[in-house]
Motif scaffolding. Structure first.
Motif, PDB file in Angstrom:
ATOM      1  N   CYS A  33       0.817  -1.224   0.000  1.00  0.00           N
ATOM      2  CA  CYS A  33       0.000   0.000   0.000  1.00  0.00           C
ATOM      3  C   CYS A  33       0.848   1.271   0.000  1.00  0.00           C
ATOM      4  CB  CYS A  33      -0.948   0.013   1.200  1.00  0.00           C
ATOM      5  SG  CYS A  33      -2.205  -1.276   1.179  1.00  0.00           S
ATOM      6  N   ASN A  34       2.069   1.163  -0.471  1.00  0.00           N
ATOM      7  CA  ASN A  34       3.007   2.289  -0.518  1.00  0.00           C
ATOM      8  C   ASN A  34       3.296   2.875   0.871  1.00  0.00           C
ATOM      9  OD1 ASN A  34       4.764   4.056  -1.919  1.00  0.00           O
ATOM     10  ND2 ASN A  34       3.214   5.656  -1.979  1.00  0.00           N
ATOM     11  N   LEU A  61      -3.379  12.489  -6.731  1.00  0.00           N
ATOM     12  CA  LEU A  61      -4.516  11.786  -6.138  1.00  0.00           C
ATOM     13  C   LEU A  61      -5.560  12.802  -5.680  1.00  0.00           C
ATOM     14  CD1 LEU A  61      -5.209   8.776  -5.209  1.00  0.00           C
ATOM     15  CD2 LEU A  61      -4.413   9.501  -2.952  1.00  0.00           C
ATOM     16  N   PRO A  62      -6.824  12.633  -6.045  1.00  0.00           N
ATOM     17  CA  PRO A  62      -7.869  13.535  -5.552  1.00  0.00           C
ATOM     18  C   PRO A  62      -8.101  13.340  -4.053  1.00  0.00           C
ATOM     19  CG  PRO A  62      -8.593  12.319  -7.510  1.00  0.00           C
ATOM     20  CD  PRO A  62      -7.333  11.669  -7.030  1.00  0.00           C
ATOM     21  N   GLN A  63      -8.468  14.403  -3.379  1.00  0.00           N
ATOM     22  CA  GLN A  63      -8.681  14.352  -1.932  1.00  0.00           C
ATOM     23  C   GLN A  63      -9.743  13.315  -1.558  1.00  0.00           C
ATOM     24  OE1 GLN A  63      -7.063  16.140   0.618  1.00  0.00           O
ATOM     25  NE2 GLN A  63      -8.213  14.746   1.942  1.00  0.00           N
ATOM     26  N   GLU A  64     -10.825  13.240  -2.339  1.00  0.00           N
ATOM     27  CA  GLU A  64     -11.899  12.304  -1.994  1.00  0.00           C
ATOM     28  C   GLU A  64     -11.450  10.850  -2.105  1.00  0.00           C
ATOM     29  OE1 GLU A  64     -12.679  13.839  -6.253  1.00  0.00           O
ATOM     30  OE2 GLU A  64     -12.015  14.628  -4.306  1.00  0.00           O
ATOM     31  N   ILE A  65     -10.537  10.583  -3.034  1.00  0.00           N
ATOM     32  CA  ILE A  65      -9.984   9.225  -3.153  1.00  0.00           C
ATOM     33  C   ILE A  65      -9.121   8.913  -1.939  1.00  0.00           C
ATOM     34  CG2 ILE A  65      -8.511   7.697  -4.512  1.00  0.00           C
ATOM     35  CD1 ILE A  65     -11.165   8.270  -5.836  1.00  0.00           C
ATOM     36  N   LYS A  66      -8.325   9.876  -1.528  1.00  0.00           N
ATOM     37  CA  LYS A  66      -7.489   9.694  -0.328  1.00  0.00           C
ATOM     38  C   LYS A  66      -8.357   9.386   0.882  1.00  0.00           C
ATOM     39  CE  LYS A  66      -4.555  12.278   2.914  1.00  0.00           C
ATOM     40  NZ  LYS A  66      -5.543  12.445   4.000  1.00  0.00           N
ATOM     41  N   TYR A  76       3.558   1.340  10.409  1.00  0.00           N
ATOM     42  CA  TYR A  76       3.685   2.061   9.145  1.00  0.00           C
ATOM     43  C   TYR A  76       2.418   2.842   8.782  1.00  0.00           C
ATOM     44  CZ  TYR A  76       1.844  -2.591   7.998  1.00  0.00           C
ATOM     45  OH  TYR A  76       1.136  -3.773   8.004  1.00  0.00           O
ATOM     46  N   PHE A  77       1.240   2.415   9.250  1.00  0.00           N
ATOM     47  CA  PHE A  77       0.008   3.104   8.880  1.00  0.00           C
ATOM     48  C   PHE A  77      -0.057   4.509   9.478  1.00  0.00           C
ATOM     49  CE2 PHE A  77      -4.620   3.974   9.241  1.00  0.00           C
ATOM     50  CZ  PHE A  77      -4.938   3.906   7.889  1.00  0.00           C
ATOM     51  N   ASP A  78       0.737   4.772  10.504  1.00  0.00           N
ATOM     52  CA  ASP A  78       0.763   6.103  11.112  1.00  0.00           C
ATOM     53  C   ASP A  78       1.179   7.182  10.121  1.00  0.00           C
ATOM     54  OD1 ASP A  78       0.004   4.917  13.446  1.00  0.00           O
ATOM     55  OD2 ASP A  78       1.946   5.101  14.456  1.00  0.00           O
ATOM     56  N   ASN A  79       1.864   6.771   9.049  1.00  0.00           N
ATOM     57  CA  ASN A  79       2.345   7.737   8.053  1.00  0.00           C
ATOM     58  C   ASN A  79       1.395   7.891   6.865  1.00  0.00           C
ATOM     59  OD1 ASN A  79       4.898   8.498   9.260  1.00  0.00           O
ATOM     60  ND2 ASN A  79       5.545   6.404   8.860  1.00  0.00           N
ATOM     61  N   PHE A  80       0.177   7.348   6.999  1.00  0.00           N
ATOM     62  CA  PHE A  80      -0.766   7.407   5.871  1.00  0.00           C
ATOM     63  C   PHE A  80      -0.976   8.840   5.387  1.00  0.00           C
ATOM     64  CE2 PHE A  80      -4.911   8.216   4.095  1.00  0.00           C
ATOM     65  CZ  PHE A  80      -5.041   7.234   3.134  1.00  0.00           C
ATOM     66  N   HIS A  81      -1.303   9.744   6.310  1.00  0.00           N
ATOM     67  CA  HIS A  81      -1.644  11.112   5.905  1.00  0.00           C
ATOM     68  C   HIS A  81      -0.441  11.846   5.307  1.00  0.00           C
ATOM     69  CE1 HIS A  81      -5.730  10.970   7.318  1.00  0.00           C
ATOM     70  NE2 HIS A  81      -5.341  10.553   8.510  1.00  0.00           N
ATOM     71  N   MET A  82       0.752  11.560   5.816  1.00  0.00           N
ATOM     72  CA  MET A  82       1.942  12.191   5.260  1.00  0.00           C
ATOM     73  C   MET A  82       2.185  11.707   3.823  1.00  0.00           C
ATOM     74  SD  MET A  82       5.893  12.070   6.599  1.00  0.00           S
ATOM     75  CE  MET A  82       6.011  10.295   6.341  1.00  0.00           C
ATOM     76  N   ILE A  83       2.086  10.397   3.621  1.00  0.00           N
ATOM     77  CA  ILE A  83       2.374   9.819   2.308  1.00  0.00           C
ATOM     78  C   ILE A  83       1.289  10.173   1.294  1.00  0.00           C
ATOM     79  CG2 ILE A  83       2.625   7.647   1.041  1.00  0.00           C
ATOM     80  CD1 ILE A  83       3.895   6.479   3.625  1.00  0.00           C
ATOM     81  N   TYR A  84       0.054   9.901   1.659  1.00  0.00           N
ATOM     82  CA  TYR A  84      -1.037  10.127   0.710  1.00  0.00           C
ATOM     83  C   TYR A  84      -1.418  11.608   0.619  1.00  0.00           C
ATOM     84  CZ  TYR A  84      -1.667   5.181  -0.157  1.00  0.00           C
ATOM     85  OH  TYR A  84      -1.471   3.873  -0.572  1.00  0.00           O
ATOM     86  N   GLY A  85      -1.179  12.357   1.712  1.00  0.00           N
ATOM     87  CA  GLY A  85      -1.396  13.800   1.643  1.00  0.00           C
ATOM     88  C   GLY A  85      -0.438  14.453   0.675  1.00  0.00           C
ATOM     89  N   SER A  86       0.791  13.966   0.627  1.00  0.00           N
ATOM     90  CA  SER A  86       1.774  14.475  -0.329  1.00  0.00           C
ATOM     91  C   SER A  86       1.330  14.199  -1.769  1.00  0.00           C
ATOM     92  CB  SER A  86       3.136  13.835  -0.061  1.00  0.00           C
ATOM     93  OG  SER A  86       4.080  14.218  -1.036  1.00  0.00           O
ATOM     94  N   ALA A  87       0.734  13.010  -1.976  1.00  0.00           N
ATOM     95  CA  ALA A  87       0.245  12.671  -3.316  1.00  0.00           C
ATOM     96  C   ALA A  87      -0.888  13.610  -3.738  1.00  0.00           C
ATOM     97  CB  ALA A  87      -0.233  11.218  -3.338  1.00  0.00           C
ATOM     98  N   VAL A  88      -1.723  13.983  -2.767  1.00  0.00           N
ATOM     99  CA  VAL A  88      -2.804  14.939  -3.056  1.00  0.00           C
ATOM    100  C   VAL A  88      -2.217  16.307  -3.393  1.00  0.00           C
ATOM    101  CG1 VAL A  88      -4.752  16.211  -2.062  1.00  0.00           C
ATOM    102  CG2 VAL A  88      -4.524  13.743  -1.649  1.00  0.00           C
ATOM    103  N   ASP A  89      -1.237  16.740  -2.590  1.00  0.00           N
ATOM    104  CA  ASP A  89      -0.622  18.056  -2.809  1.00  0.00           C
ATOM    105  C   ASP A  89       0.032  18.155  -4.184  1.00  0.00           C
ATOM    106  OD1 ASP A  89      -1.420  18.760  -0.271  1.00  0.00           O
ATOM    107  OD2 ASP A  89       0.542  18.386   0.653  1.00  0.00           O
TER     108      ASP A  89
END
Length: 204
Positions: free
Chosen positions: A42-43, A103-108, A86-99
């Motif tokens: 899951c990256n 990745l669209p915010q709603e998908i995140k 590792y899941f603790d970093n979800f918002h950092m990793i996927y938030g960066s993809a949104v920024d």
């Protein structure tokens, strides 16, 4: 592509390094960043590392590292750790993809709910297996990157994990996975043979 295959074929597990060769930390960080492109569950990128490249650090590591020649002669020893949380970093990793617009915010937001349920359903043994699997992918990536830059490595499992945790004050949720020696070879690694795919494969 030819150069890529030559890199793979020329990689060896090196035991003795040129002790006088010191790889700049900036270059080590560059290689670490390149290795971070390895795939992961899951990256989540659960790999963490401690680079031991000082005399004091090497002396400390020697108390837990059974591979004395690599420890003494390499430019650096990398302690590869796996982060079980590792899941603790979800918002950092996927938030960066949104920024970055990947990745669209709603998908995140939807992924967070789905992945949270998935990760919470995993038992500790499975989480540990995932971390070891992902760190294995990372280590091979790093070894080939180092070889492409003219350096050599040895991926090592011979060390005392409990001692590593104690000596380097490793966080409770980090698990030592392996050591990697890094440097410029003094002696060639031994040539080895590999089984042929024809004797291993089946097609259906």
């Amino acid at each position: 592509m030819k150069d890529f295959f030559e890199i793979i074929k020329s990689r060896r597990s090196v035991k003795y390094y040129k002790n006088e060769v010191k790889i700049p930390r900036e270059e080590i960080v560059e290689m670490l960043n390149m290795a971070n492109t390895a795939p992961s569950f899951c990256n989540f990128q659960p790999w963490r590392y401690i680079v031991v490249d000082t005399t004091e650090g090497k002396e400390k590591l020697a108390k837990a590292n059974y591979n004395k020649a690599q420890n003494e002669t390499s430019s650096a020893m990398i302690i590869l750790l796996g982060d079980l949380n590792y899941f603790d970093n979800f918002h950092m990793i996927y938030g960066s993809a949104v920024d970055k617009g990947y990745l669209p915010q709603e998908i995140k937001d939807g992924l967070y709910n789905d992945m949270e349920g998935l990760v919470n359903s995993l038992n500790e043994e499975t989480k540990r297996e995932i971390v070891y699997y992902d760190c294995g992918l990372w280590s091979m990536q790093f070894a080939n990157i180092a070889r492409a830059k003219g350096y050599d490595t040895n991926i090592l499992a011979g060390f005392n994990k409990e001692k590593i945790v104690e000596l380097f004050e490793v966080k409770e949720d980090f698990v030592p996975v392996m050591l990697i020696s890094l440097g410029e070879k003094e002696k060639d690694g031994h040539k080895t043979t590999r089984m042929n795919a024809e004797s291993l494969v089946s097609f259906e």
